[in-house]
Design a protein around this motif. Sequence first.
Motif, mmCIF file in Angstrom:
data_model
loop_
_atom_site.group_PDB
_atom_site.id
_atom_site.type_symbol
_atom_site.label_atom_id
_atom_site.label_comp_id
_atom_site.label_asym_id
_atom_site.label_seq_id
_atom_site.Cartn_x
_atom_site.Cartn_y
_atom_site.Cartn_z
ATOM 1 N N ASP A 69 0.840 -1.141 -0.012
ATOM 2 C CA ASP A 69 0.010 0.049 -0.037
ATOM 3 C C ASP A 69 0.965 1.210 -0.159
ATOM 4 O OD1 ASP A 69 -2.418 1.268 -0.295
ATOM 5 O OD2 ASP A 69 -3.023 1.090 2.028
ATOM 6 N N LEU A 70 0.599 2.130 -0.949
ATOM 7 C CA LEU A 70 1.445 3.272 -1.243
ATOM 8 C C LEU A 70 0.437 4.785 -1.088
ATOM 9 C CD1 LEU A 70 3.955 2.042 -3.779
ATOM 10 C CD2 LEU A 70 4.331 2.380 -1.322
ATOM 11 N N ILE A 71 0.808 5.610 -0.369
ATOM 12 C CA ILE A 71 0.336 6.871 -0.535
ATOM 13 C C ILE A 71 0.782 8.070 -1.516
ATOM 14 C CG2 ILE A 71 -0.348 8.938 1.212
ATOM 15 C CD1 ILE A 71 -1.679 6.474 2.058
ATOM 16 N N GLY A 72 -0.135 8.514 -2.307
ATOM 17 C CA GLY A 72 0.265 9.555 -3.206
ATOM 18 C C GLY A 72 0.444 9.328 -4.594
ATOM 19 N N SER A 73 0.806 10.104 -5.455
ATOM 20 C CA SER A 73 0.986 9.632 -6.724
ATOM 21 C C SER A 73 2.492 10.157 -7.448
ATOM 22 C CB SER A 73 0.032 10.803 -7.587
ATOM 23 O OG SER A 73 0.561 12.093 -7.570
ATOM 24 N N ARG A 74 2.432 9.575 -8.582
ATOM 25 C CA ARG A 74 3.606 9.757 -9.232
ATOM 26 C C ARG A 74 3.942 11.186 -10.131
ATOM 27 N NH1 ARG A 74 5.563 5.071 -12.312
ATOM 28 N NH2 ARG A 74 3.473 4.701 -12.528
ATOM 29 N N LEU A 75 2.781 11.892 -10.011
ATOM 30 C CA LEU A 75 2.487 13.299 -10.847
ATOM 31 C C LEU A 75 3.941 13.863 -10.749
ATOM 32 C CD1 LEU A 75 -1.085 14.161 -10.180
ATOM 33 C CD2 LEU A 75 -0.191 13.516 -12.213
ATOM 34 N N TRP A 76 4.446 14.340 -9.510
ATOM 35 C CA TRP A 76 5.838 14.977 -9.493
ATOM 36 C C TRP A 76 6.710 14.708 -10.495
ATOM 37 C CZ3 TRP A 76 10.576 12.859 -8.048
ATOM 38 C CH2 TRP A 76 10.413 11.458 -7.721
ATOM 39 N N LEU A 77 6.651 13.310 -11.032
ATOM 40 C CA LEU A 77 7.742 12.997 -12.054
ATOM 41 C C LEU A 77 7.724 13.677 -13.194
ATOM 42 C CD1 LEU A 77 7.609 9.263 -11.747
ATOM 43 C CD2 LEU A 77 9.623 10.655 -10.978
ATOM 44 N N LEU A 78 6.610 14.688 -13.581
ATOM 45 C CA LEU A 78 6.028 15.176 -14.652
ATOM 46 C C LEU A 78 6.641 16.603 -14.530
ATOM 47 C CD1 LEU A 78 2.501 13.578 -15.425
ATOM 48 C CD2 LEU A 78 4.763 12.961 -16.264
ATOM 49 N N SER A 79 7.394 17.108 -13.640
ATOM 50 C CA SER A 79 7.445 18.565 -13.413
ATOM 51 C C SER A 79 8.153 19.258 -14.541
ATOM 52 C CB SER A 79 8.026 18.788 -11.994
ATOM 53 O OG SER A 79 9.311 18.077 -12.035
ATOM 54 N N ARG A 80 9.009 18.393 -15.050
ATOM 55 C CA ARG A 80 10.090 18.934 -15.956
ATOM 56 C C ARG A 80 9.515 18.487 -17.496
ATOM 57 N NH1 ARG A 80 15.149 21.236 -14.428
ATOM 58 N NH2 ARG A 80 15.076 21.238 -12.129
ATOM 59 N N GLU A 81 8.469 18.033 -17.573
ATOM 60 C CA GLU A 81 8.023 17.331 -18.694
ATOM 61 C C GLU A 81 7.245 18.414 -19.697
ATOM 62 O OE1 GLU A 81 8.393 14.065 -20.066
ATOM 63 O OE2 GLU A 81 9.458 13.394 -18.206
ATOM 64 N N LYS A 82 7.523 18.335 -21.176
ATOM 65 C CA LYS A 82 6.764 19.191 -21.728
ATOM 66 C C LYS A 82 5.107 18.777 -21.917
ATOM 67 C CE LYS A 82 10.600 20.419 -24.759
ATOM 68 N NZ LYS A 82 11.245 20.194 -26.034
ATOM 69 N N GLU A 83 4.215 19.693 -22.393
ATOM 70 C CA GLU A 83 3.001 19.351 -22.564
ATOM 71 C C GLU A 83 2.532 18.772 -23.770
ATOM 72 O OE1 GLU A 83 1.021 23.285 -21.842
ATOM 73 O OE2 GLU A 83 2.408 23.636 -20.288
ATOM 74 N N LEU A 84 2.871 17.482 -23.848
ATOM 75 C CA LEU A 84 2.593 16.603 -24.814
ATOM 76 C C LEU A 84 1.450 15.682 -24.794
ATOM 77 C CD1 LEU A 84 6.607 15.955 -25.817
ATOM 78 C CD2 LEU A 84 4.909 17.623 -26.761
ATOM 79 N N ALA A 85 1.048 14.984 -25.843
ATOM 80 C CA ALA A 85 0.071 13.951 -25.552
ATOM 81 C C ALA A 85 0.550 12.672 -24.530
ATOM 82 C CB ALA A 85 -0.421 13.468 -26.847
#
Length: 148
Positions: A69-85
């Motif tokens: 069981d894990l809390i949270g999301s991995r959205l933070w990994l996208l912080s330097r990503e471009k706004e692509l599909a």
Amino acid sequence: MSDLALIYDGYGCDLALDGNDLQLDDGLNTAILVSLFSDRRARTDDQLPGASDDRRGWWADAYPQIDGDLIGSRLWLLSREKELAETLRRAREYAQEALDWLVADGIAARVEVTSSVPRRGVLQLAVAVRRADGRQENYQYDVLWESL
């Protein structure tokens, strides 16, 4: 069961106040905010943003009540990503992963997440939660890209 209510401003969360008292949340908003905007530990195959080797994560995940069981999301990994599909696909995937516990714990029959970029620099996450009794609750979060 009630949680302390959180309010979200696009950058982060804060406790909601009612005068001098803390507000309570009888719905799912606070649980969803914690699930989406707390940093889940990165997997060993995740590419970390920048030159960091910090895999983040919540300290209590080392002592889960349920194995794995894990809390949270991995959205933070996208912080330097471009706004692509592809980035939007990953944002949806990471948000869905963070909210899957609602179904596993029997709180919801189904959770569906969509992601979009309504304007430059903003990631929008729309969350539809179908409760076991058939009610549907909809939530929407506009996330400033630099705050991921």
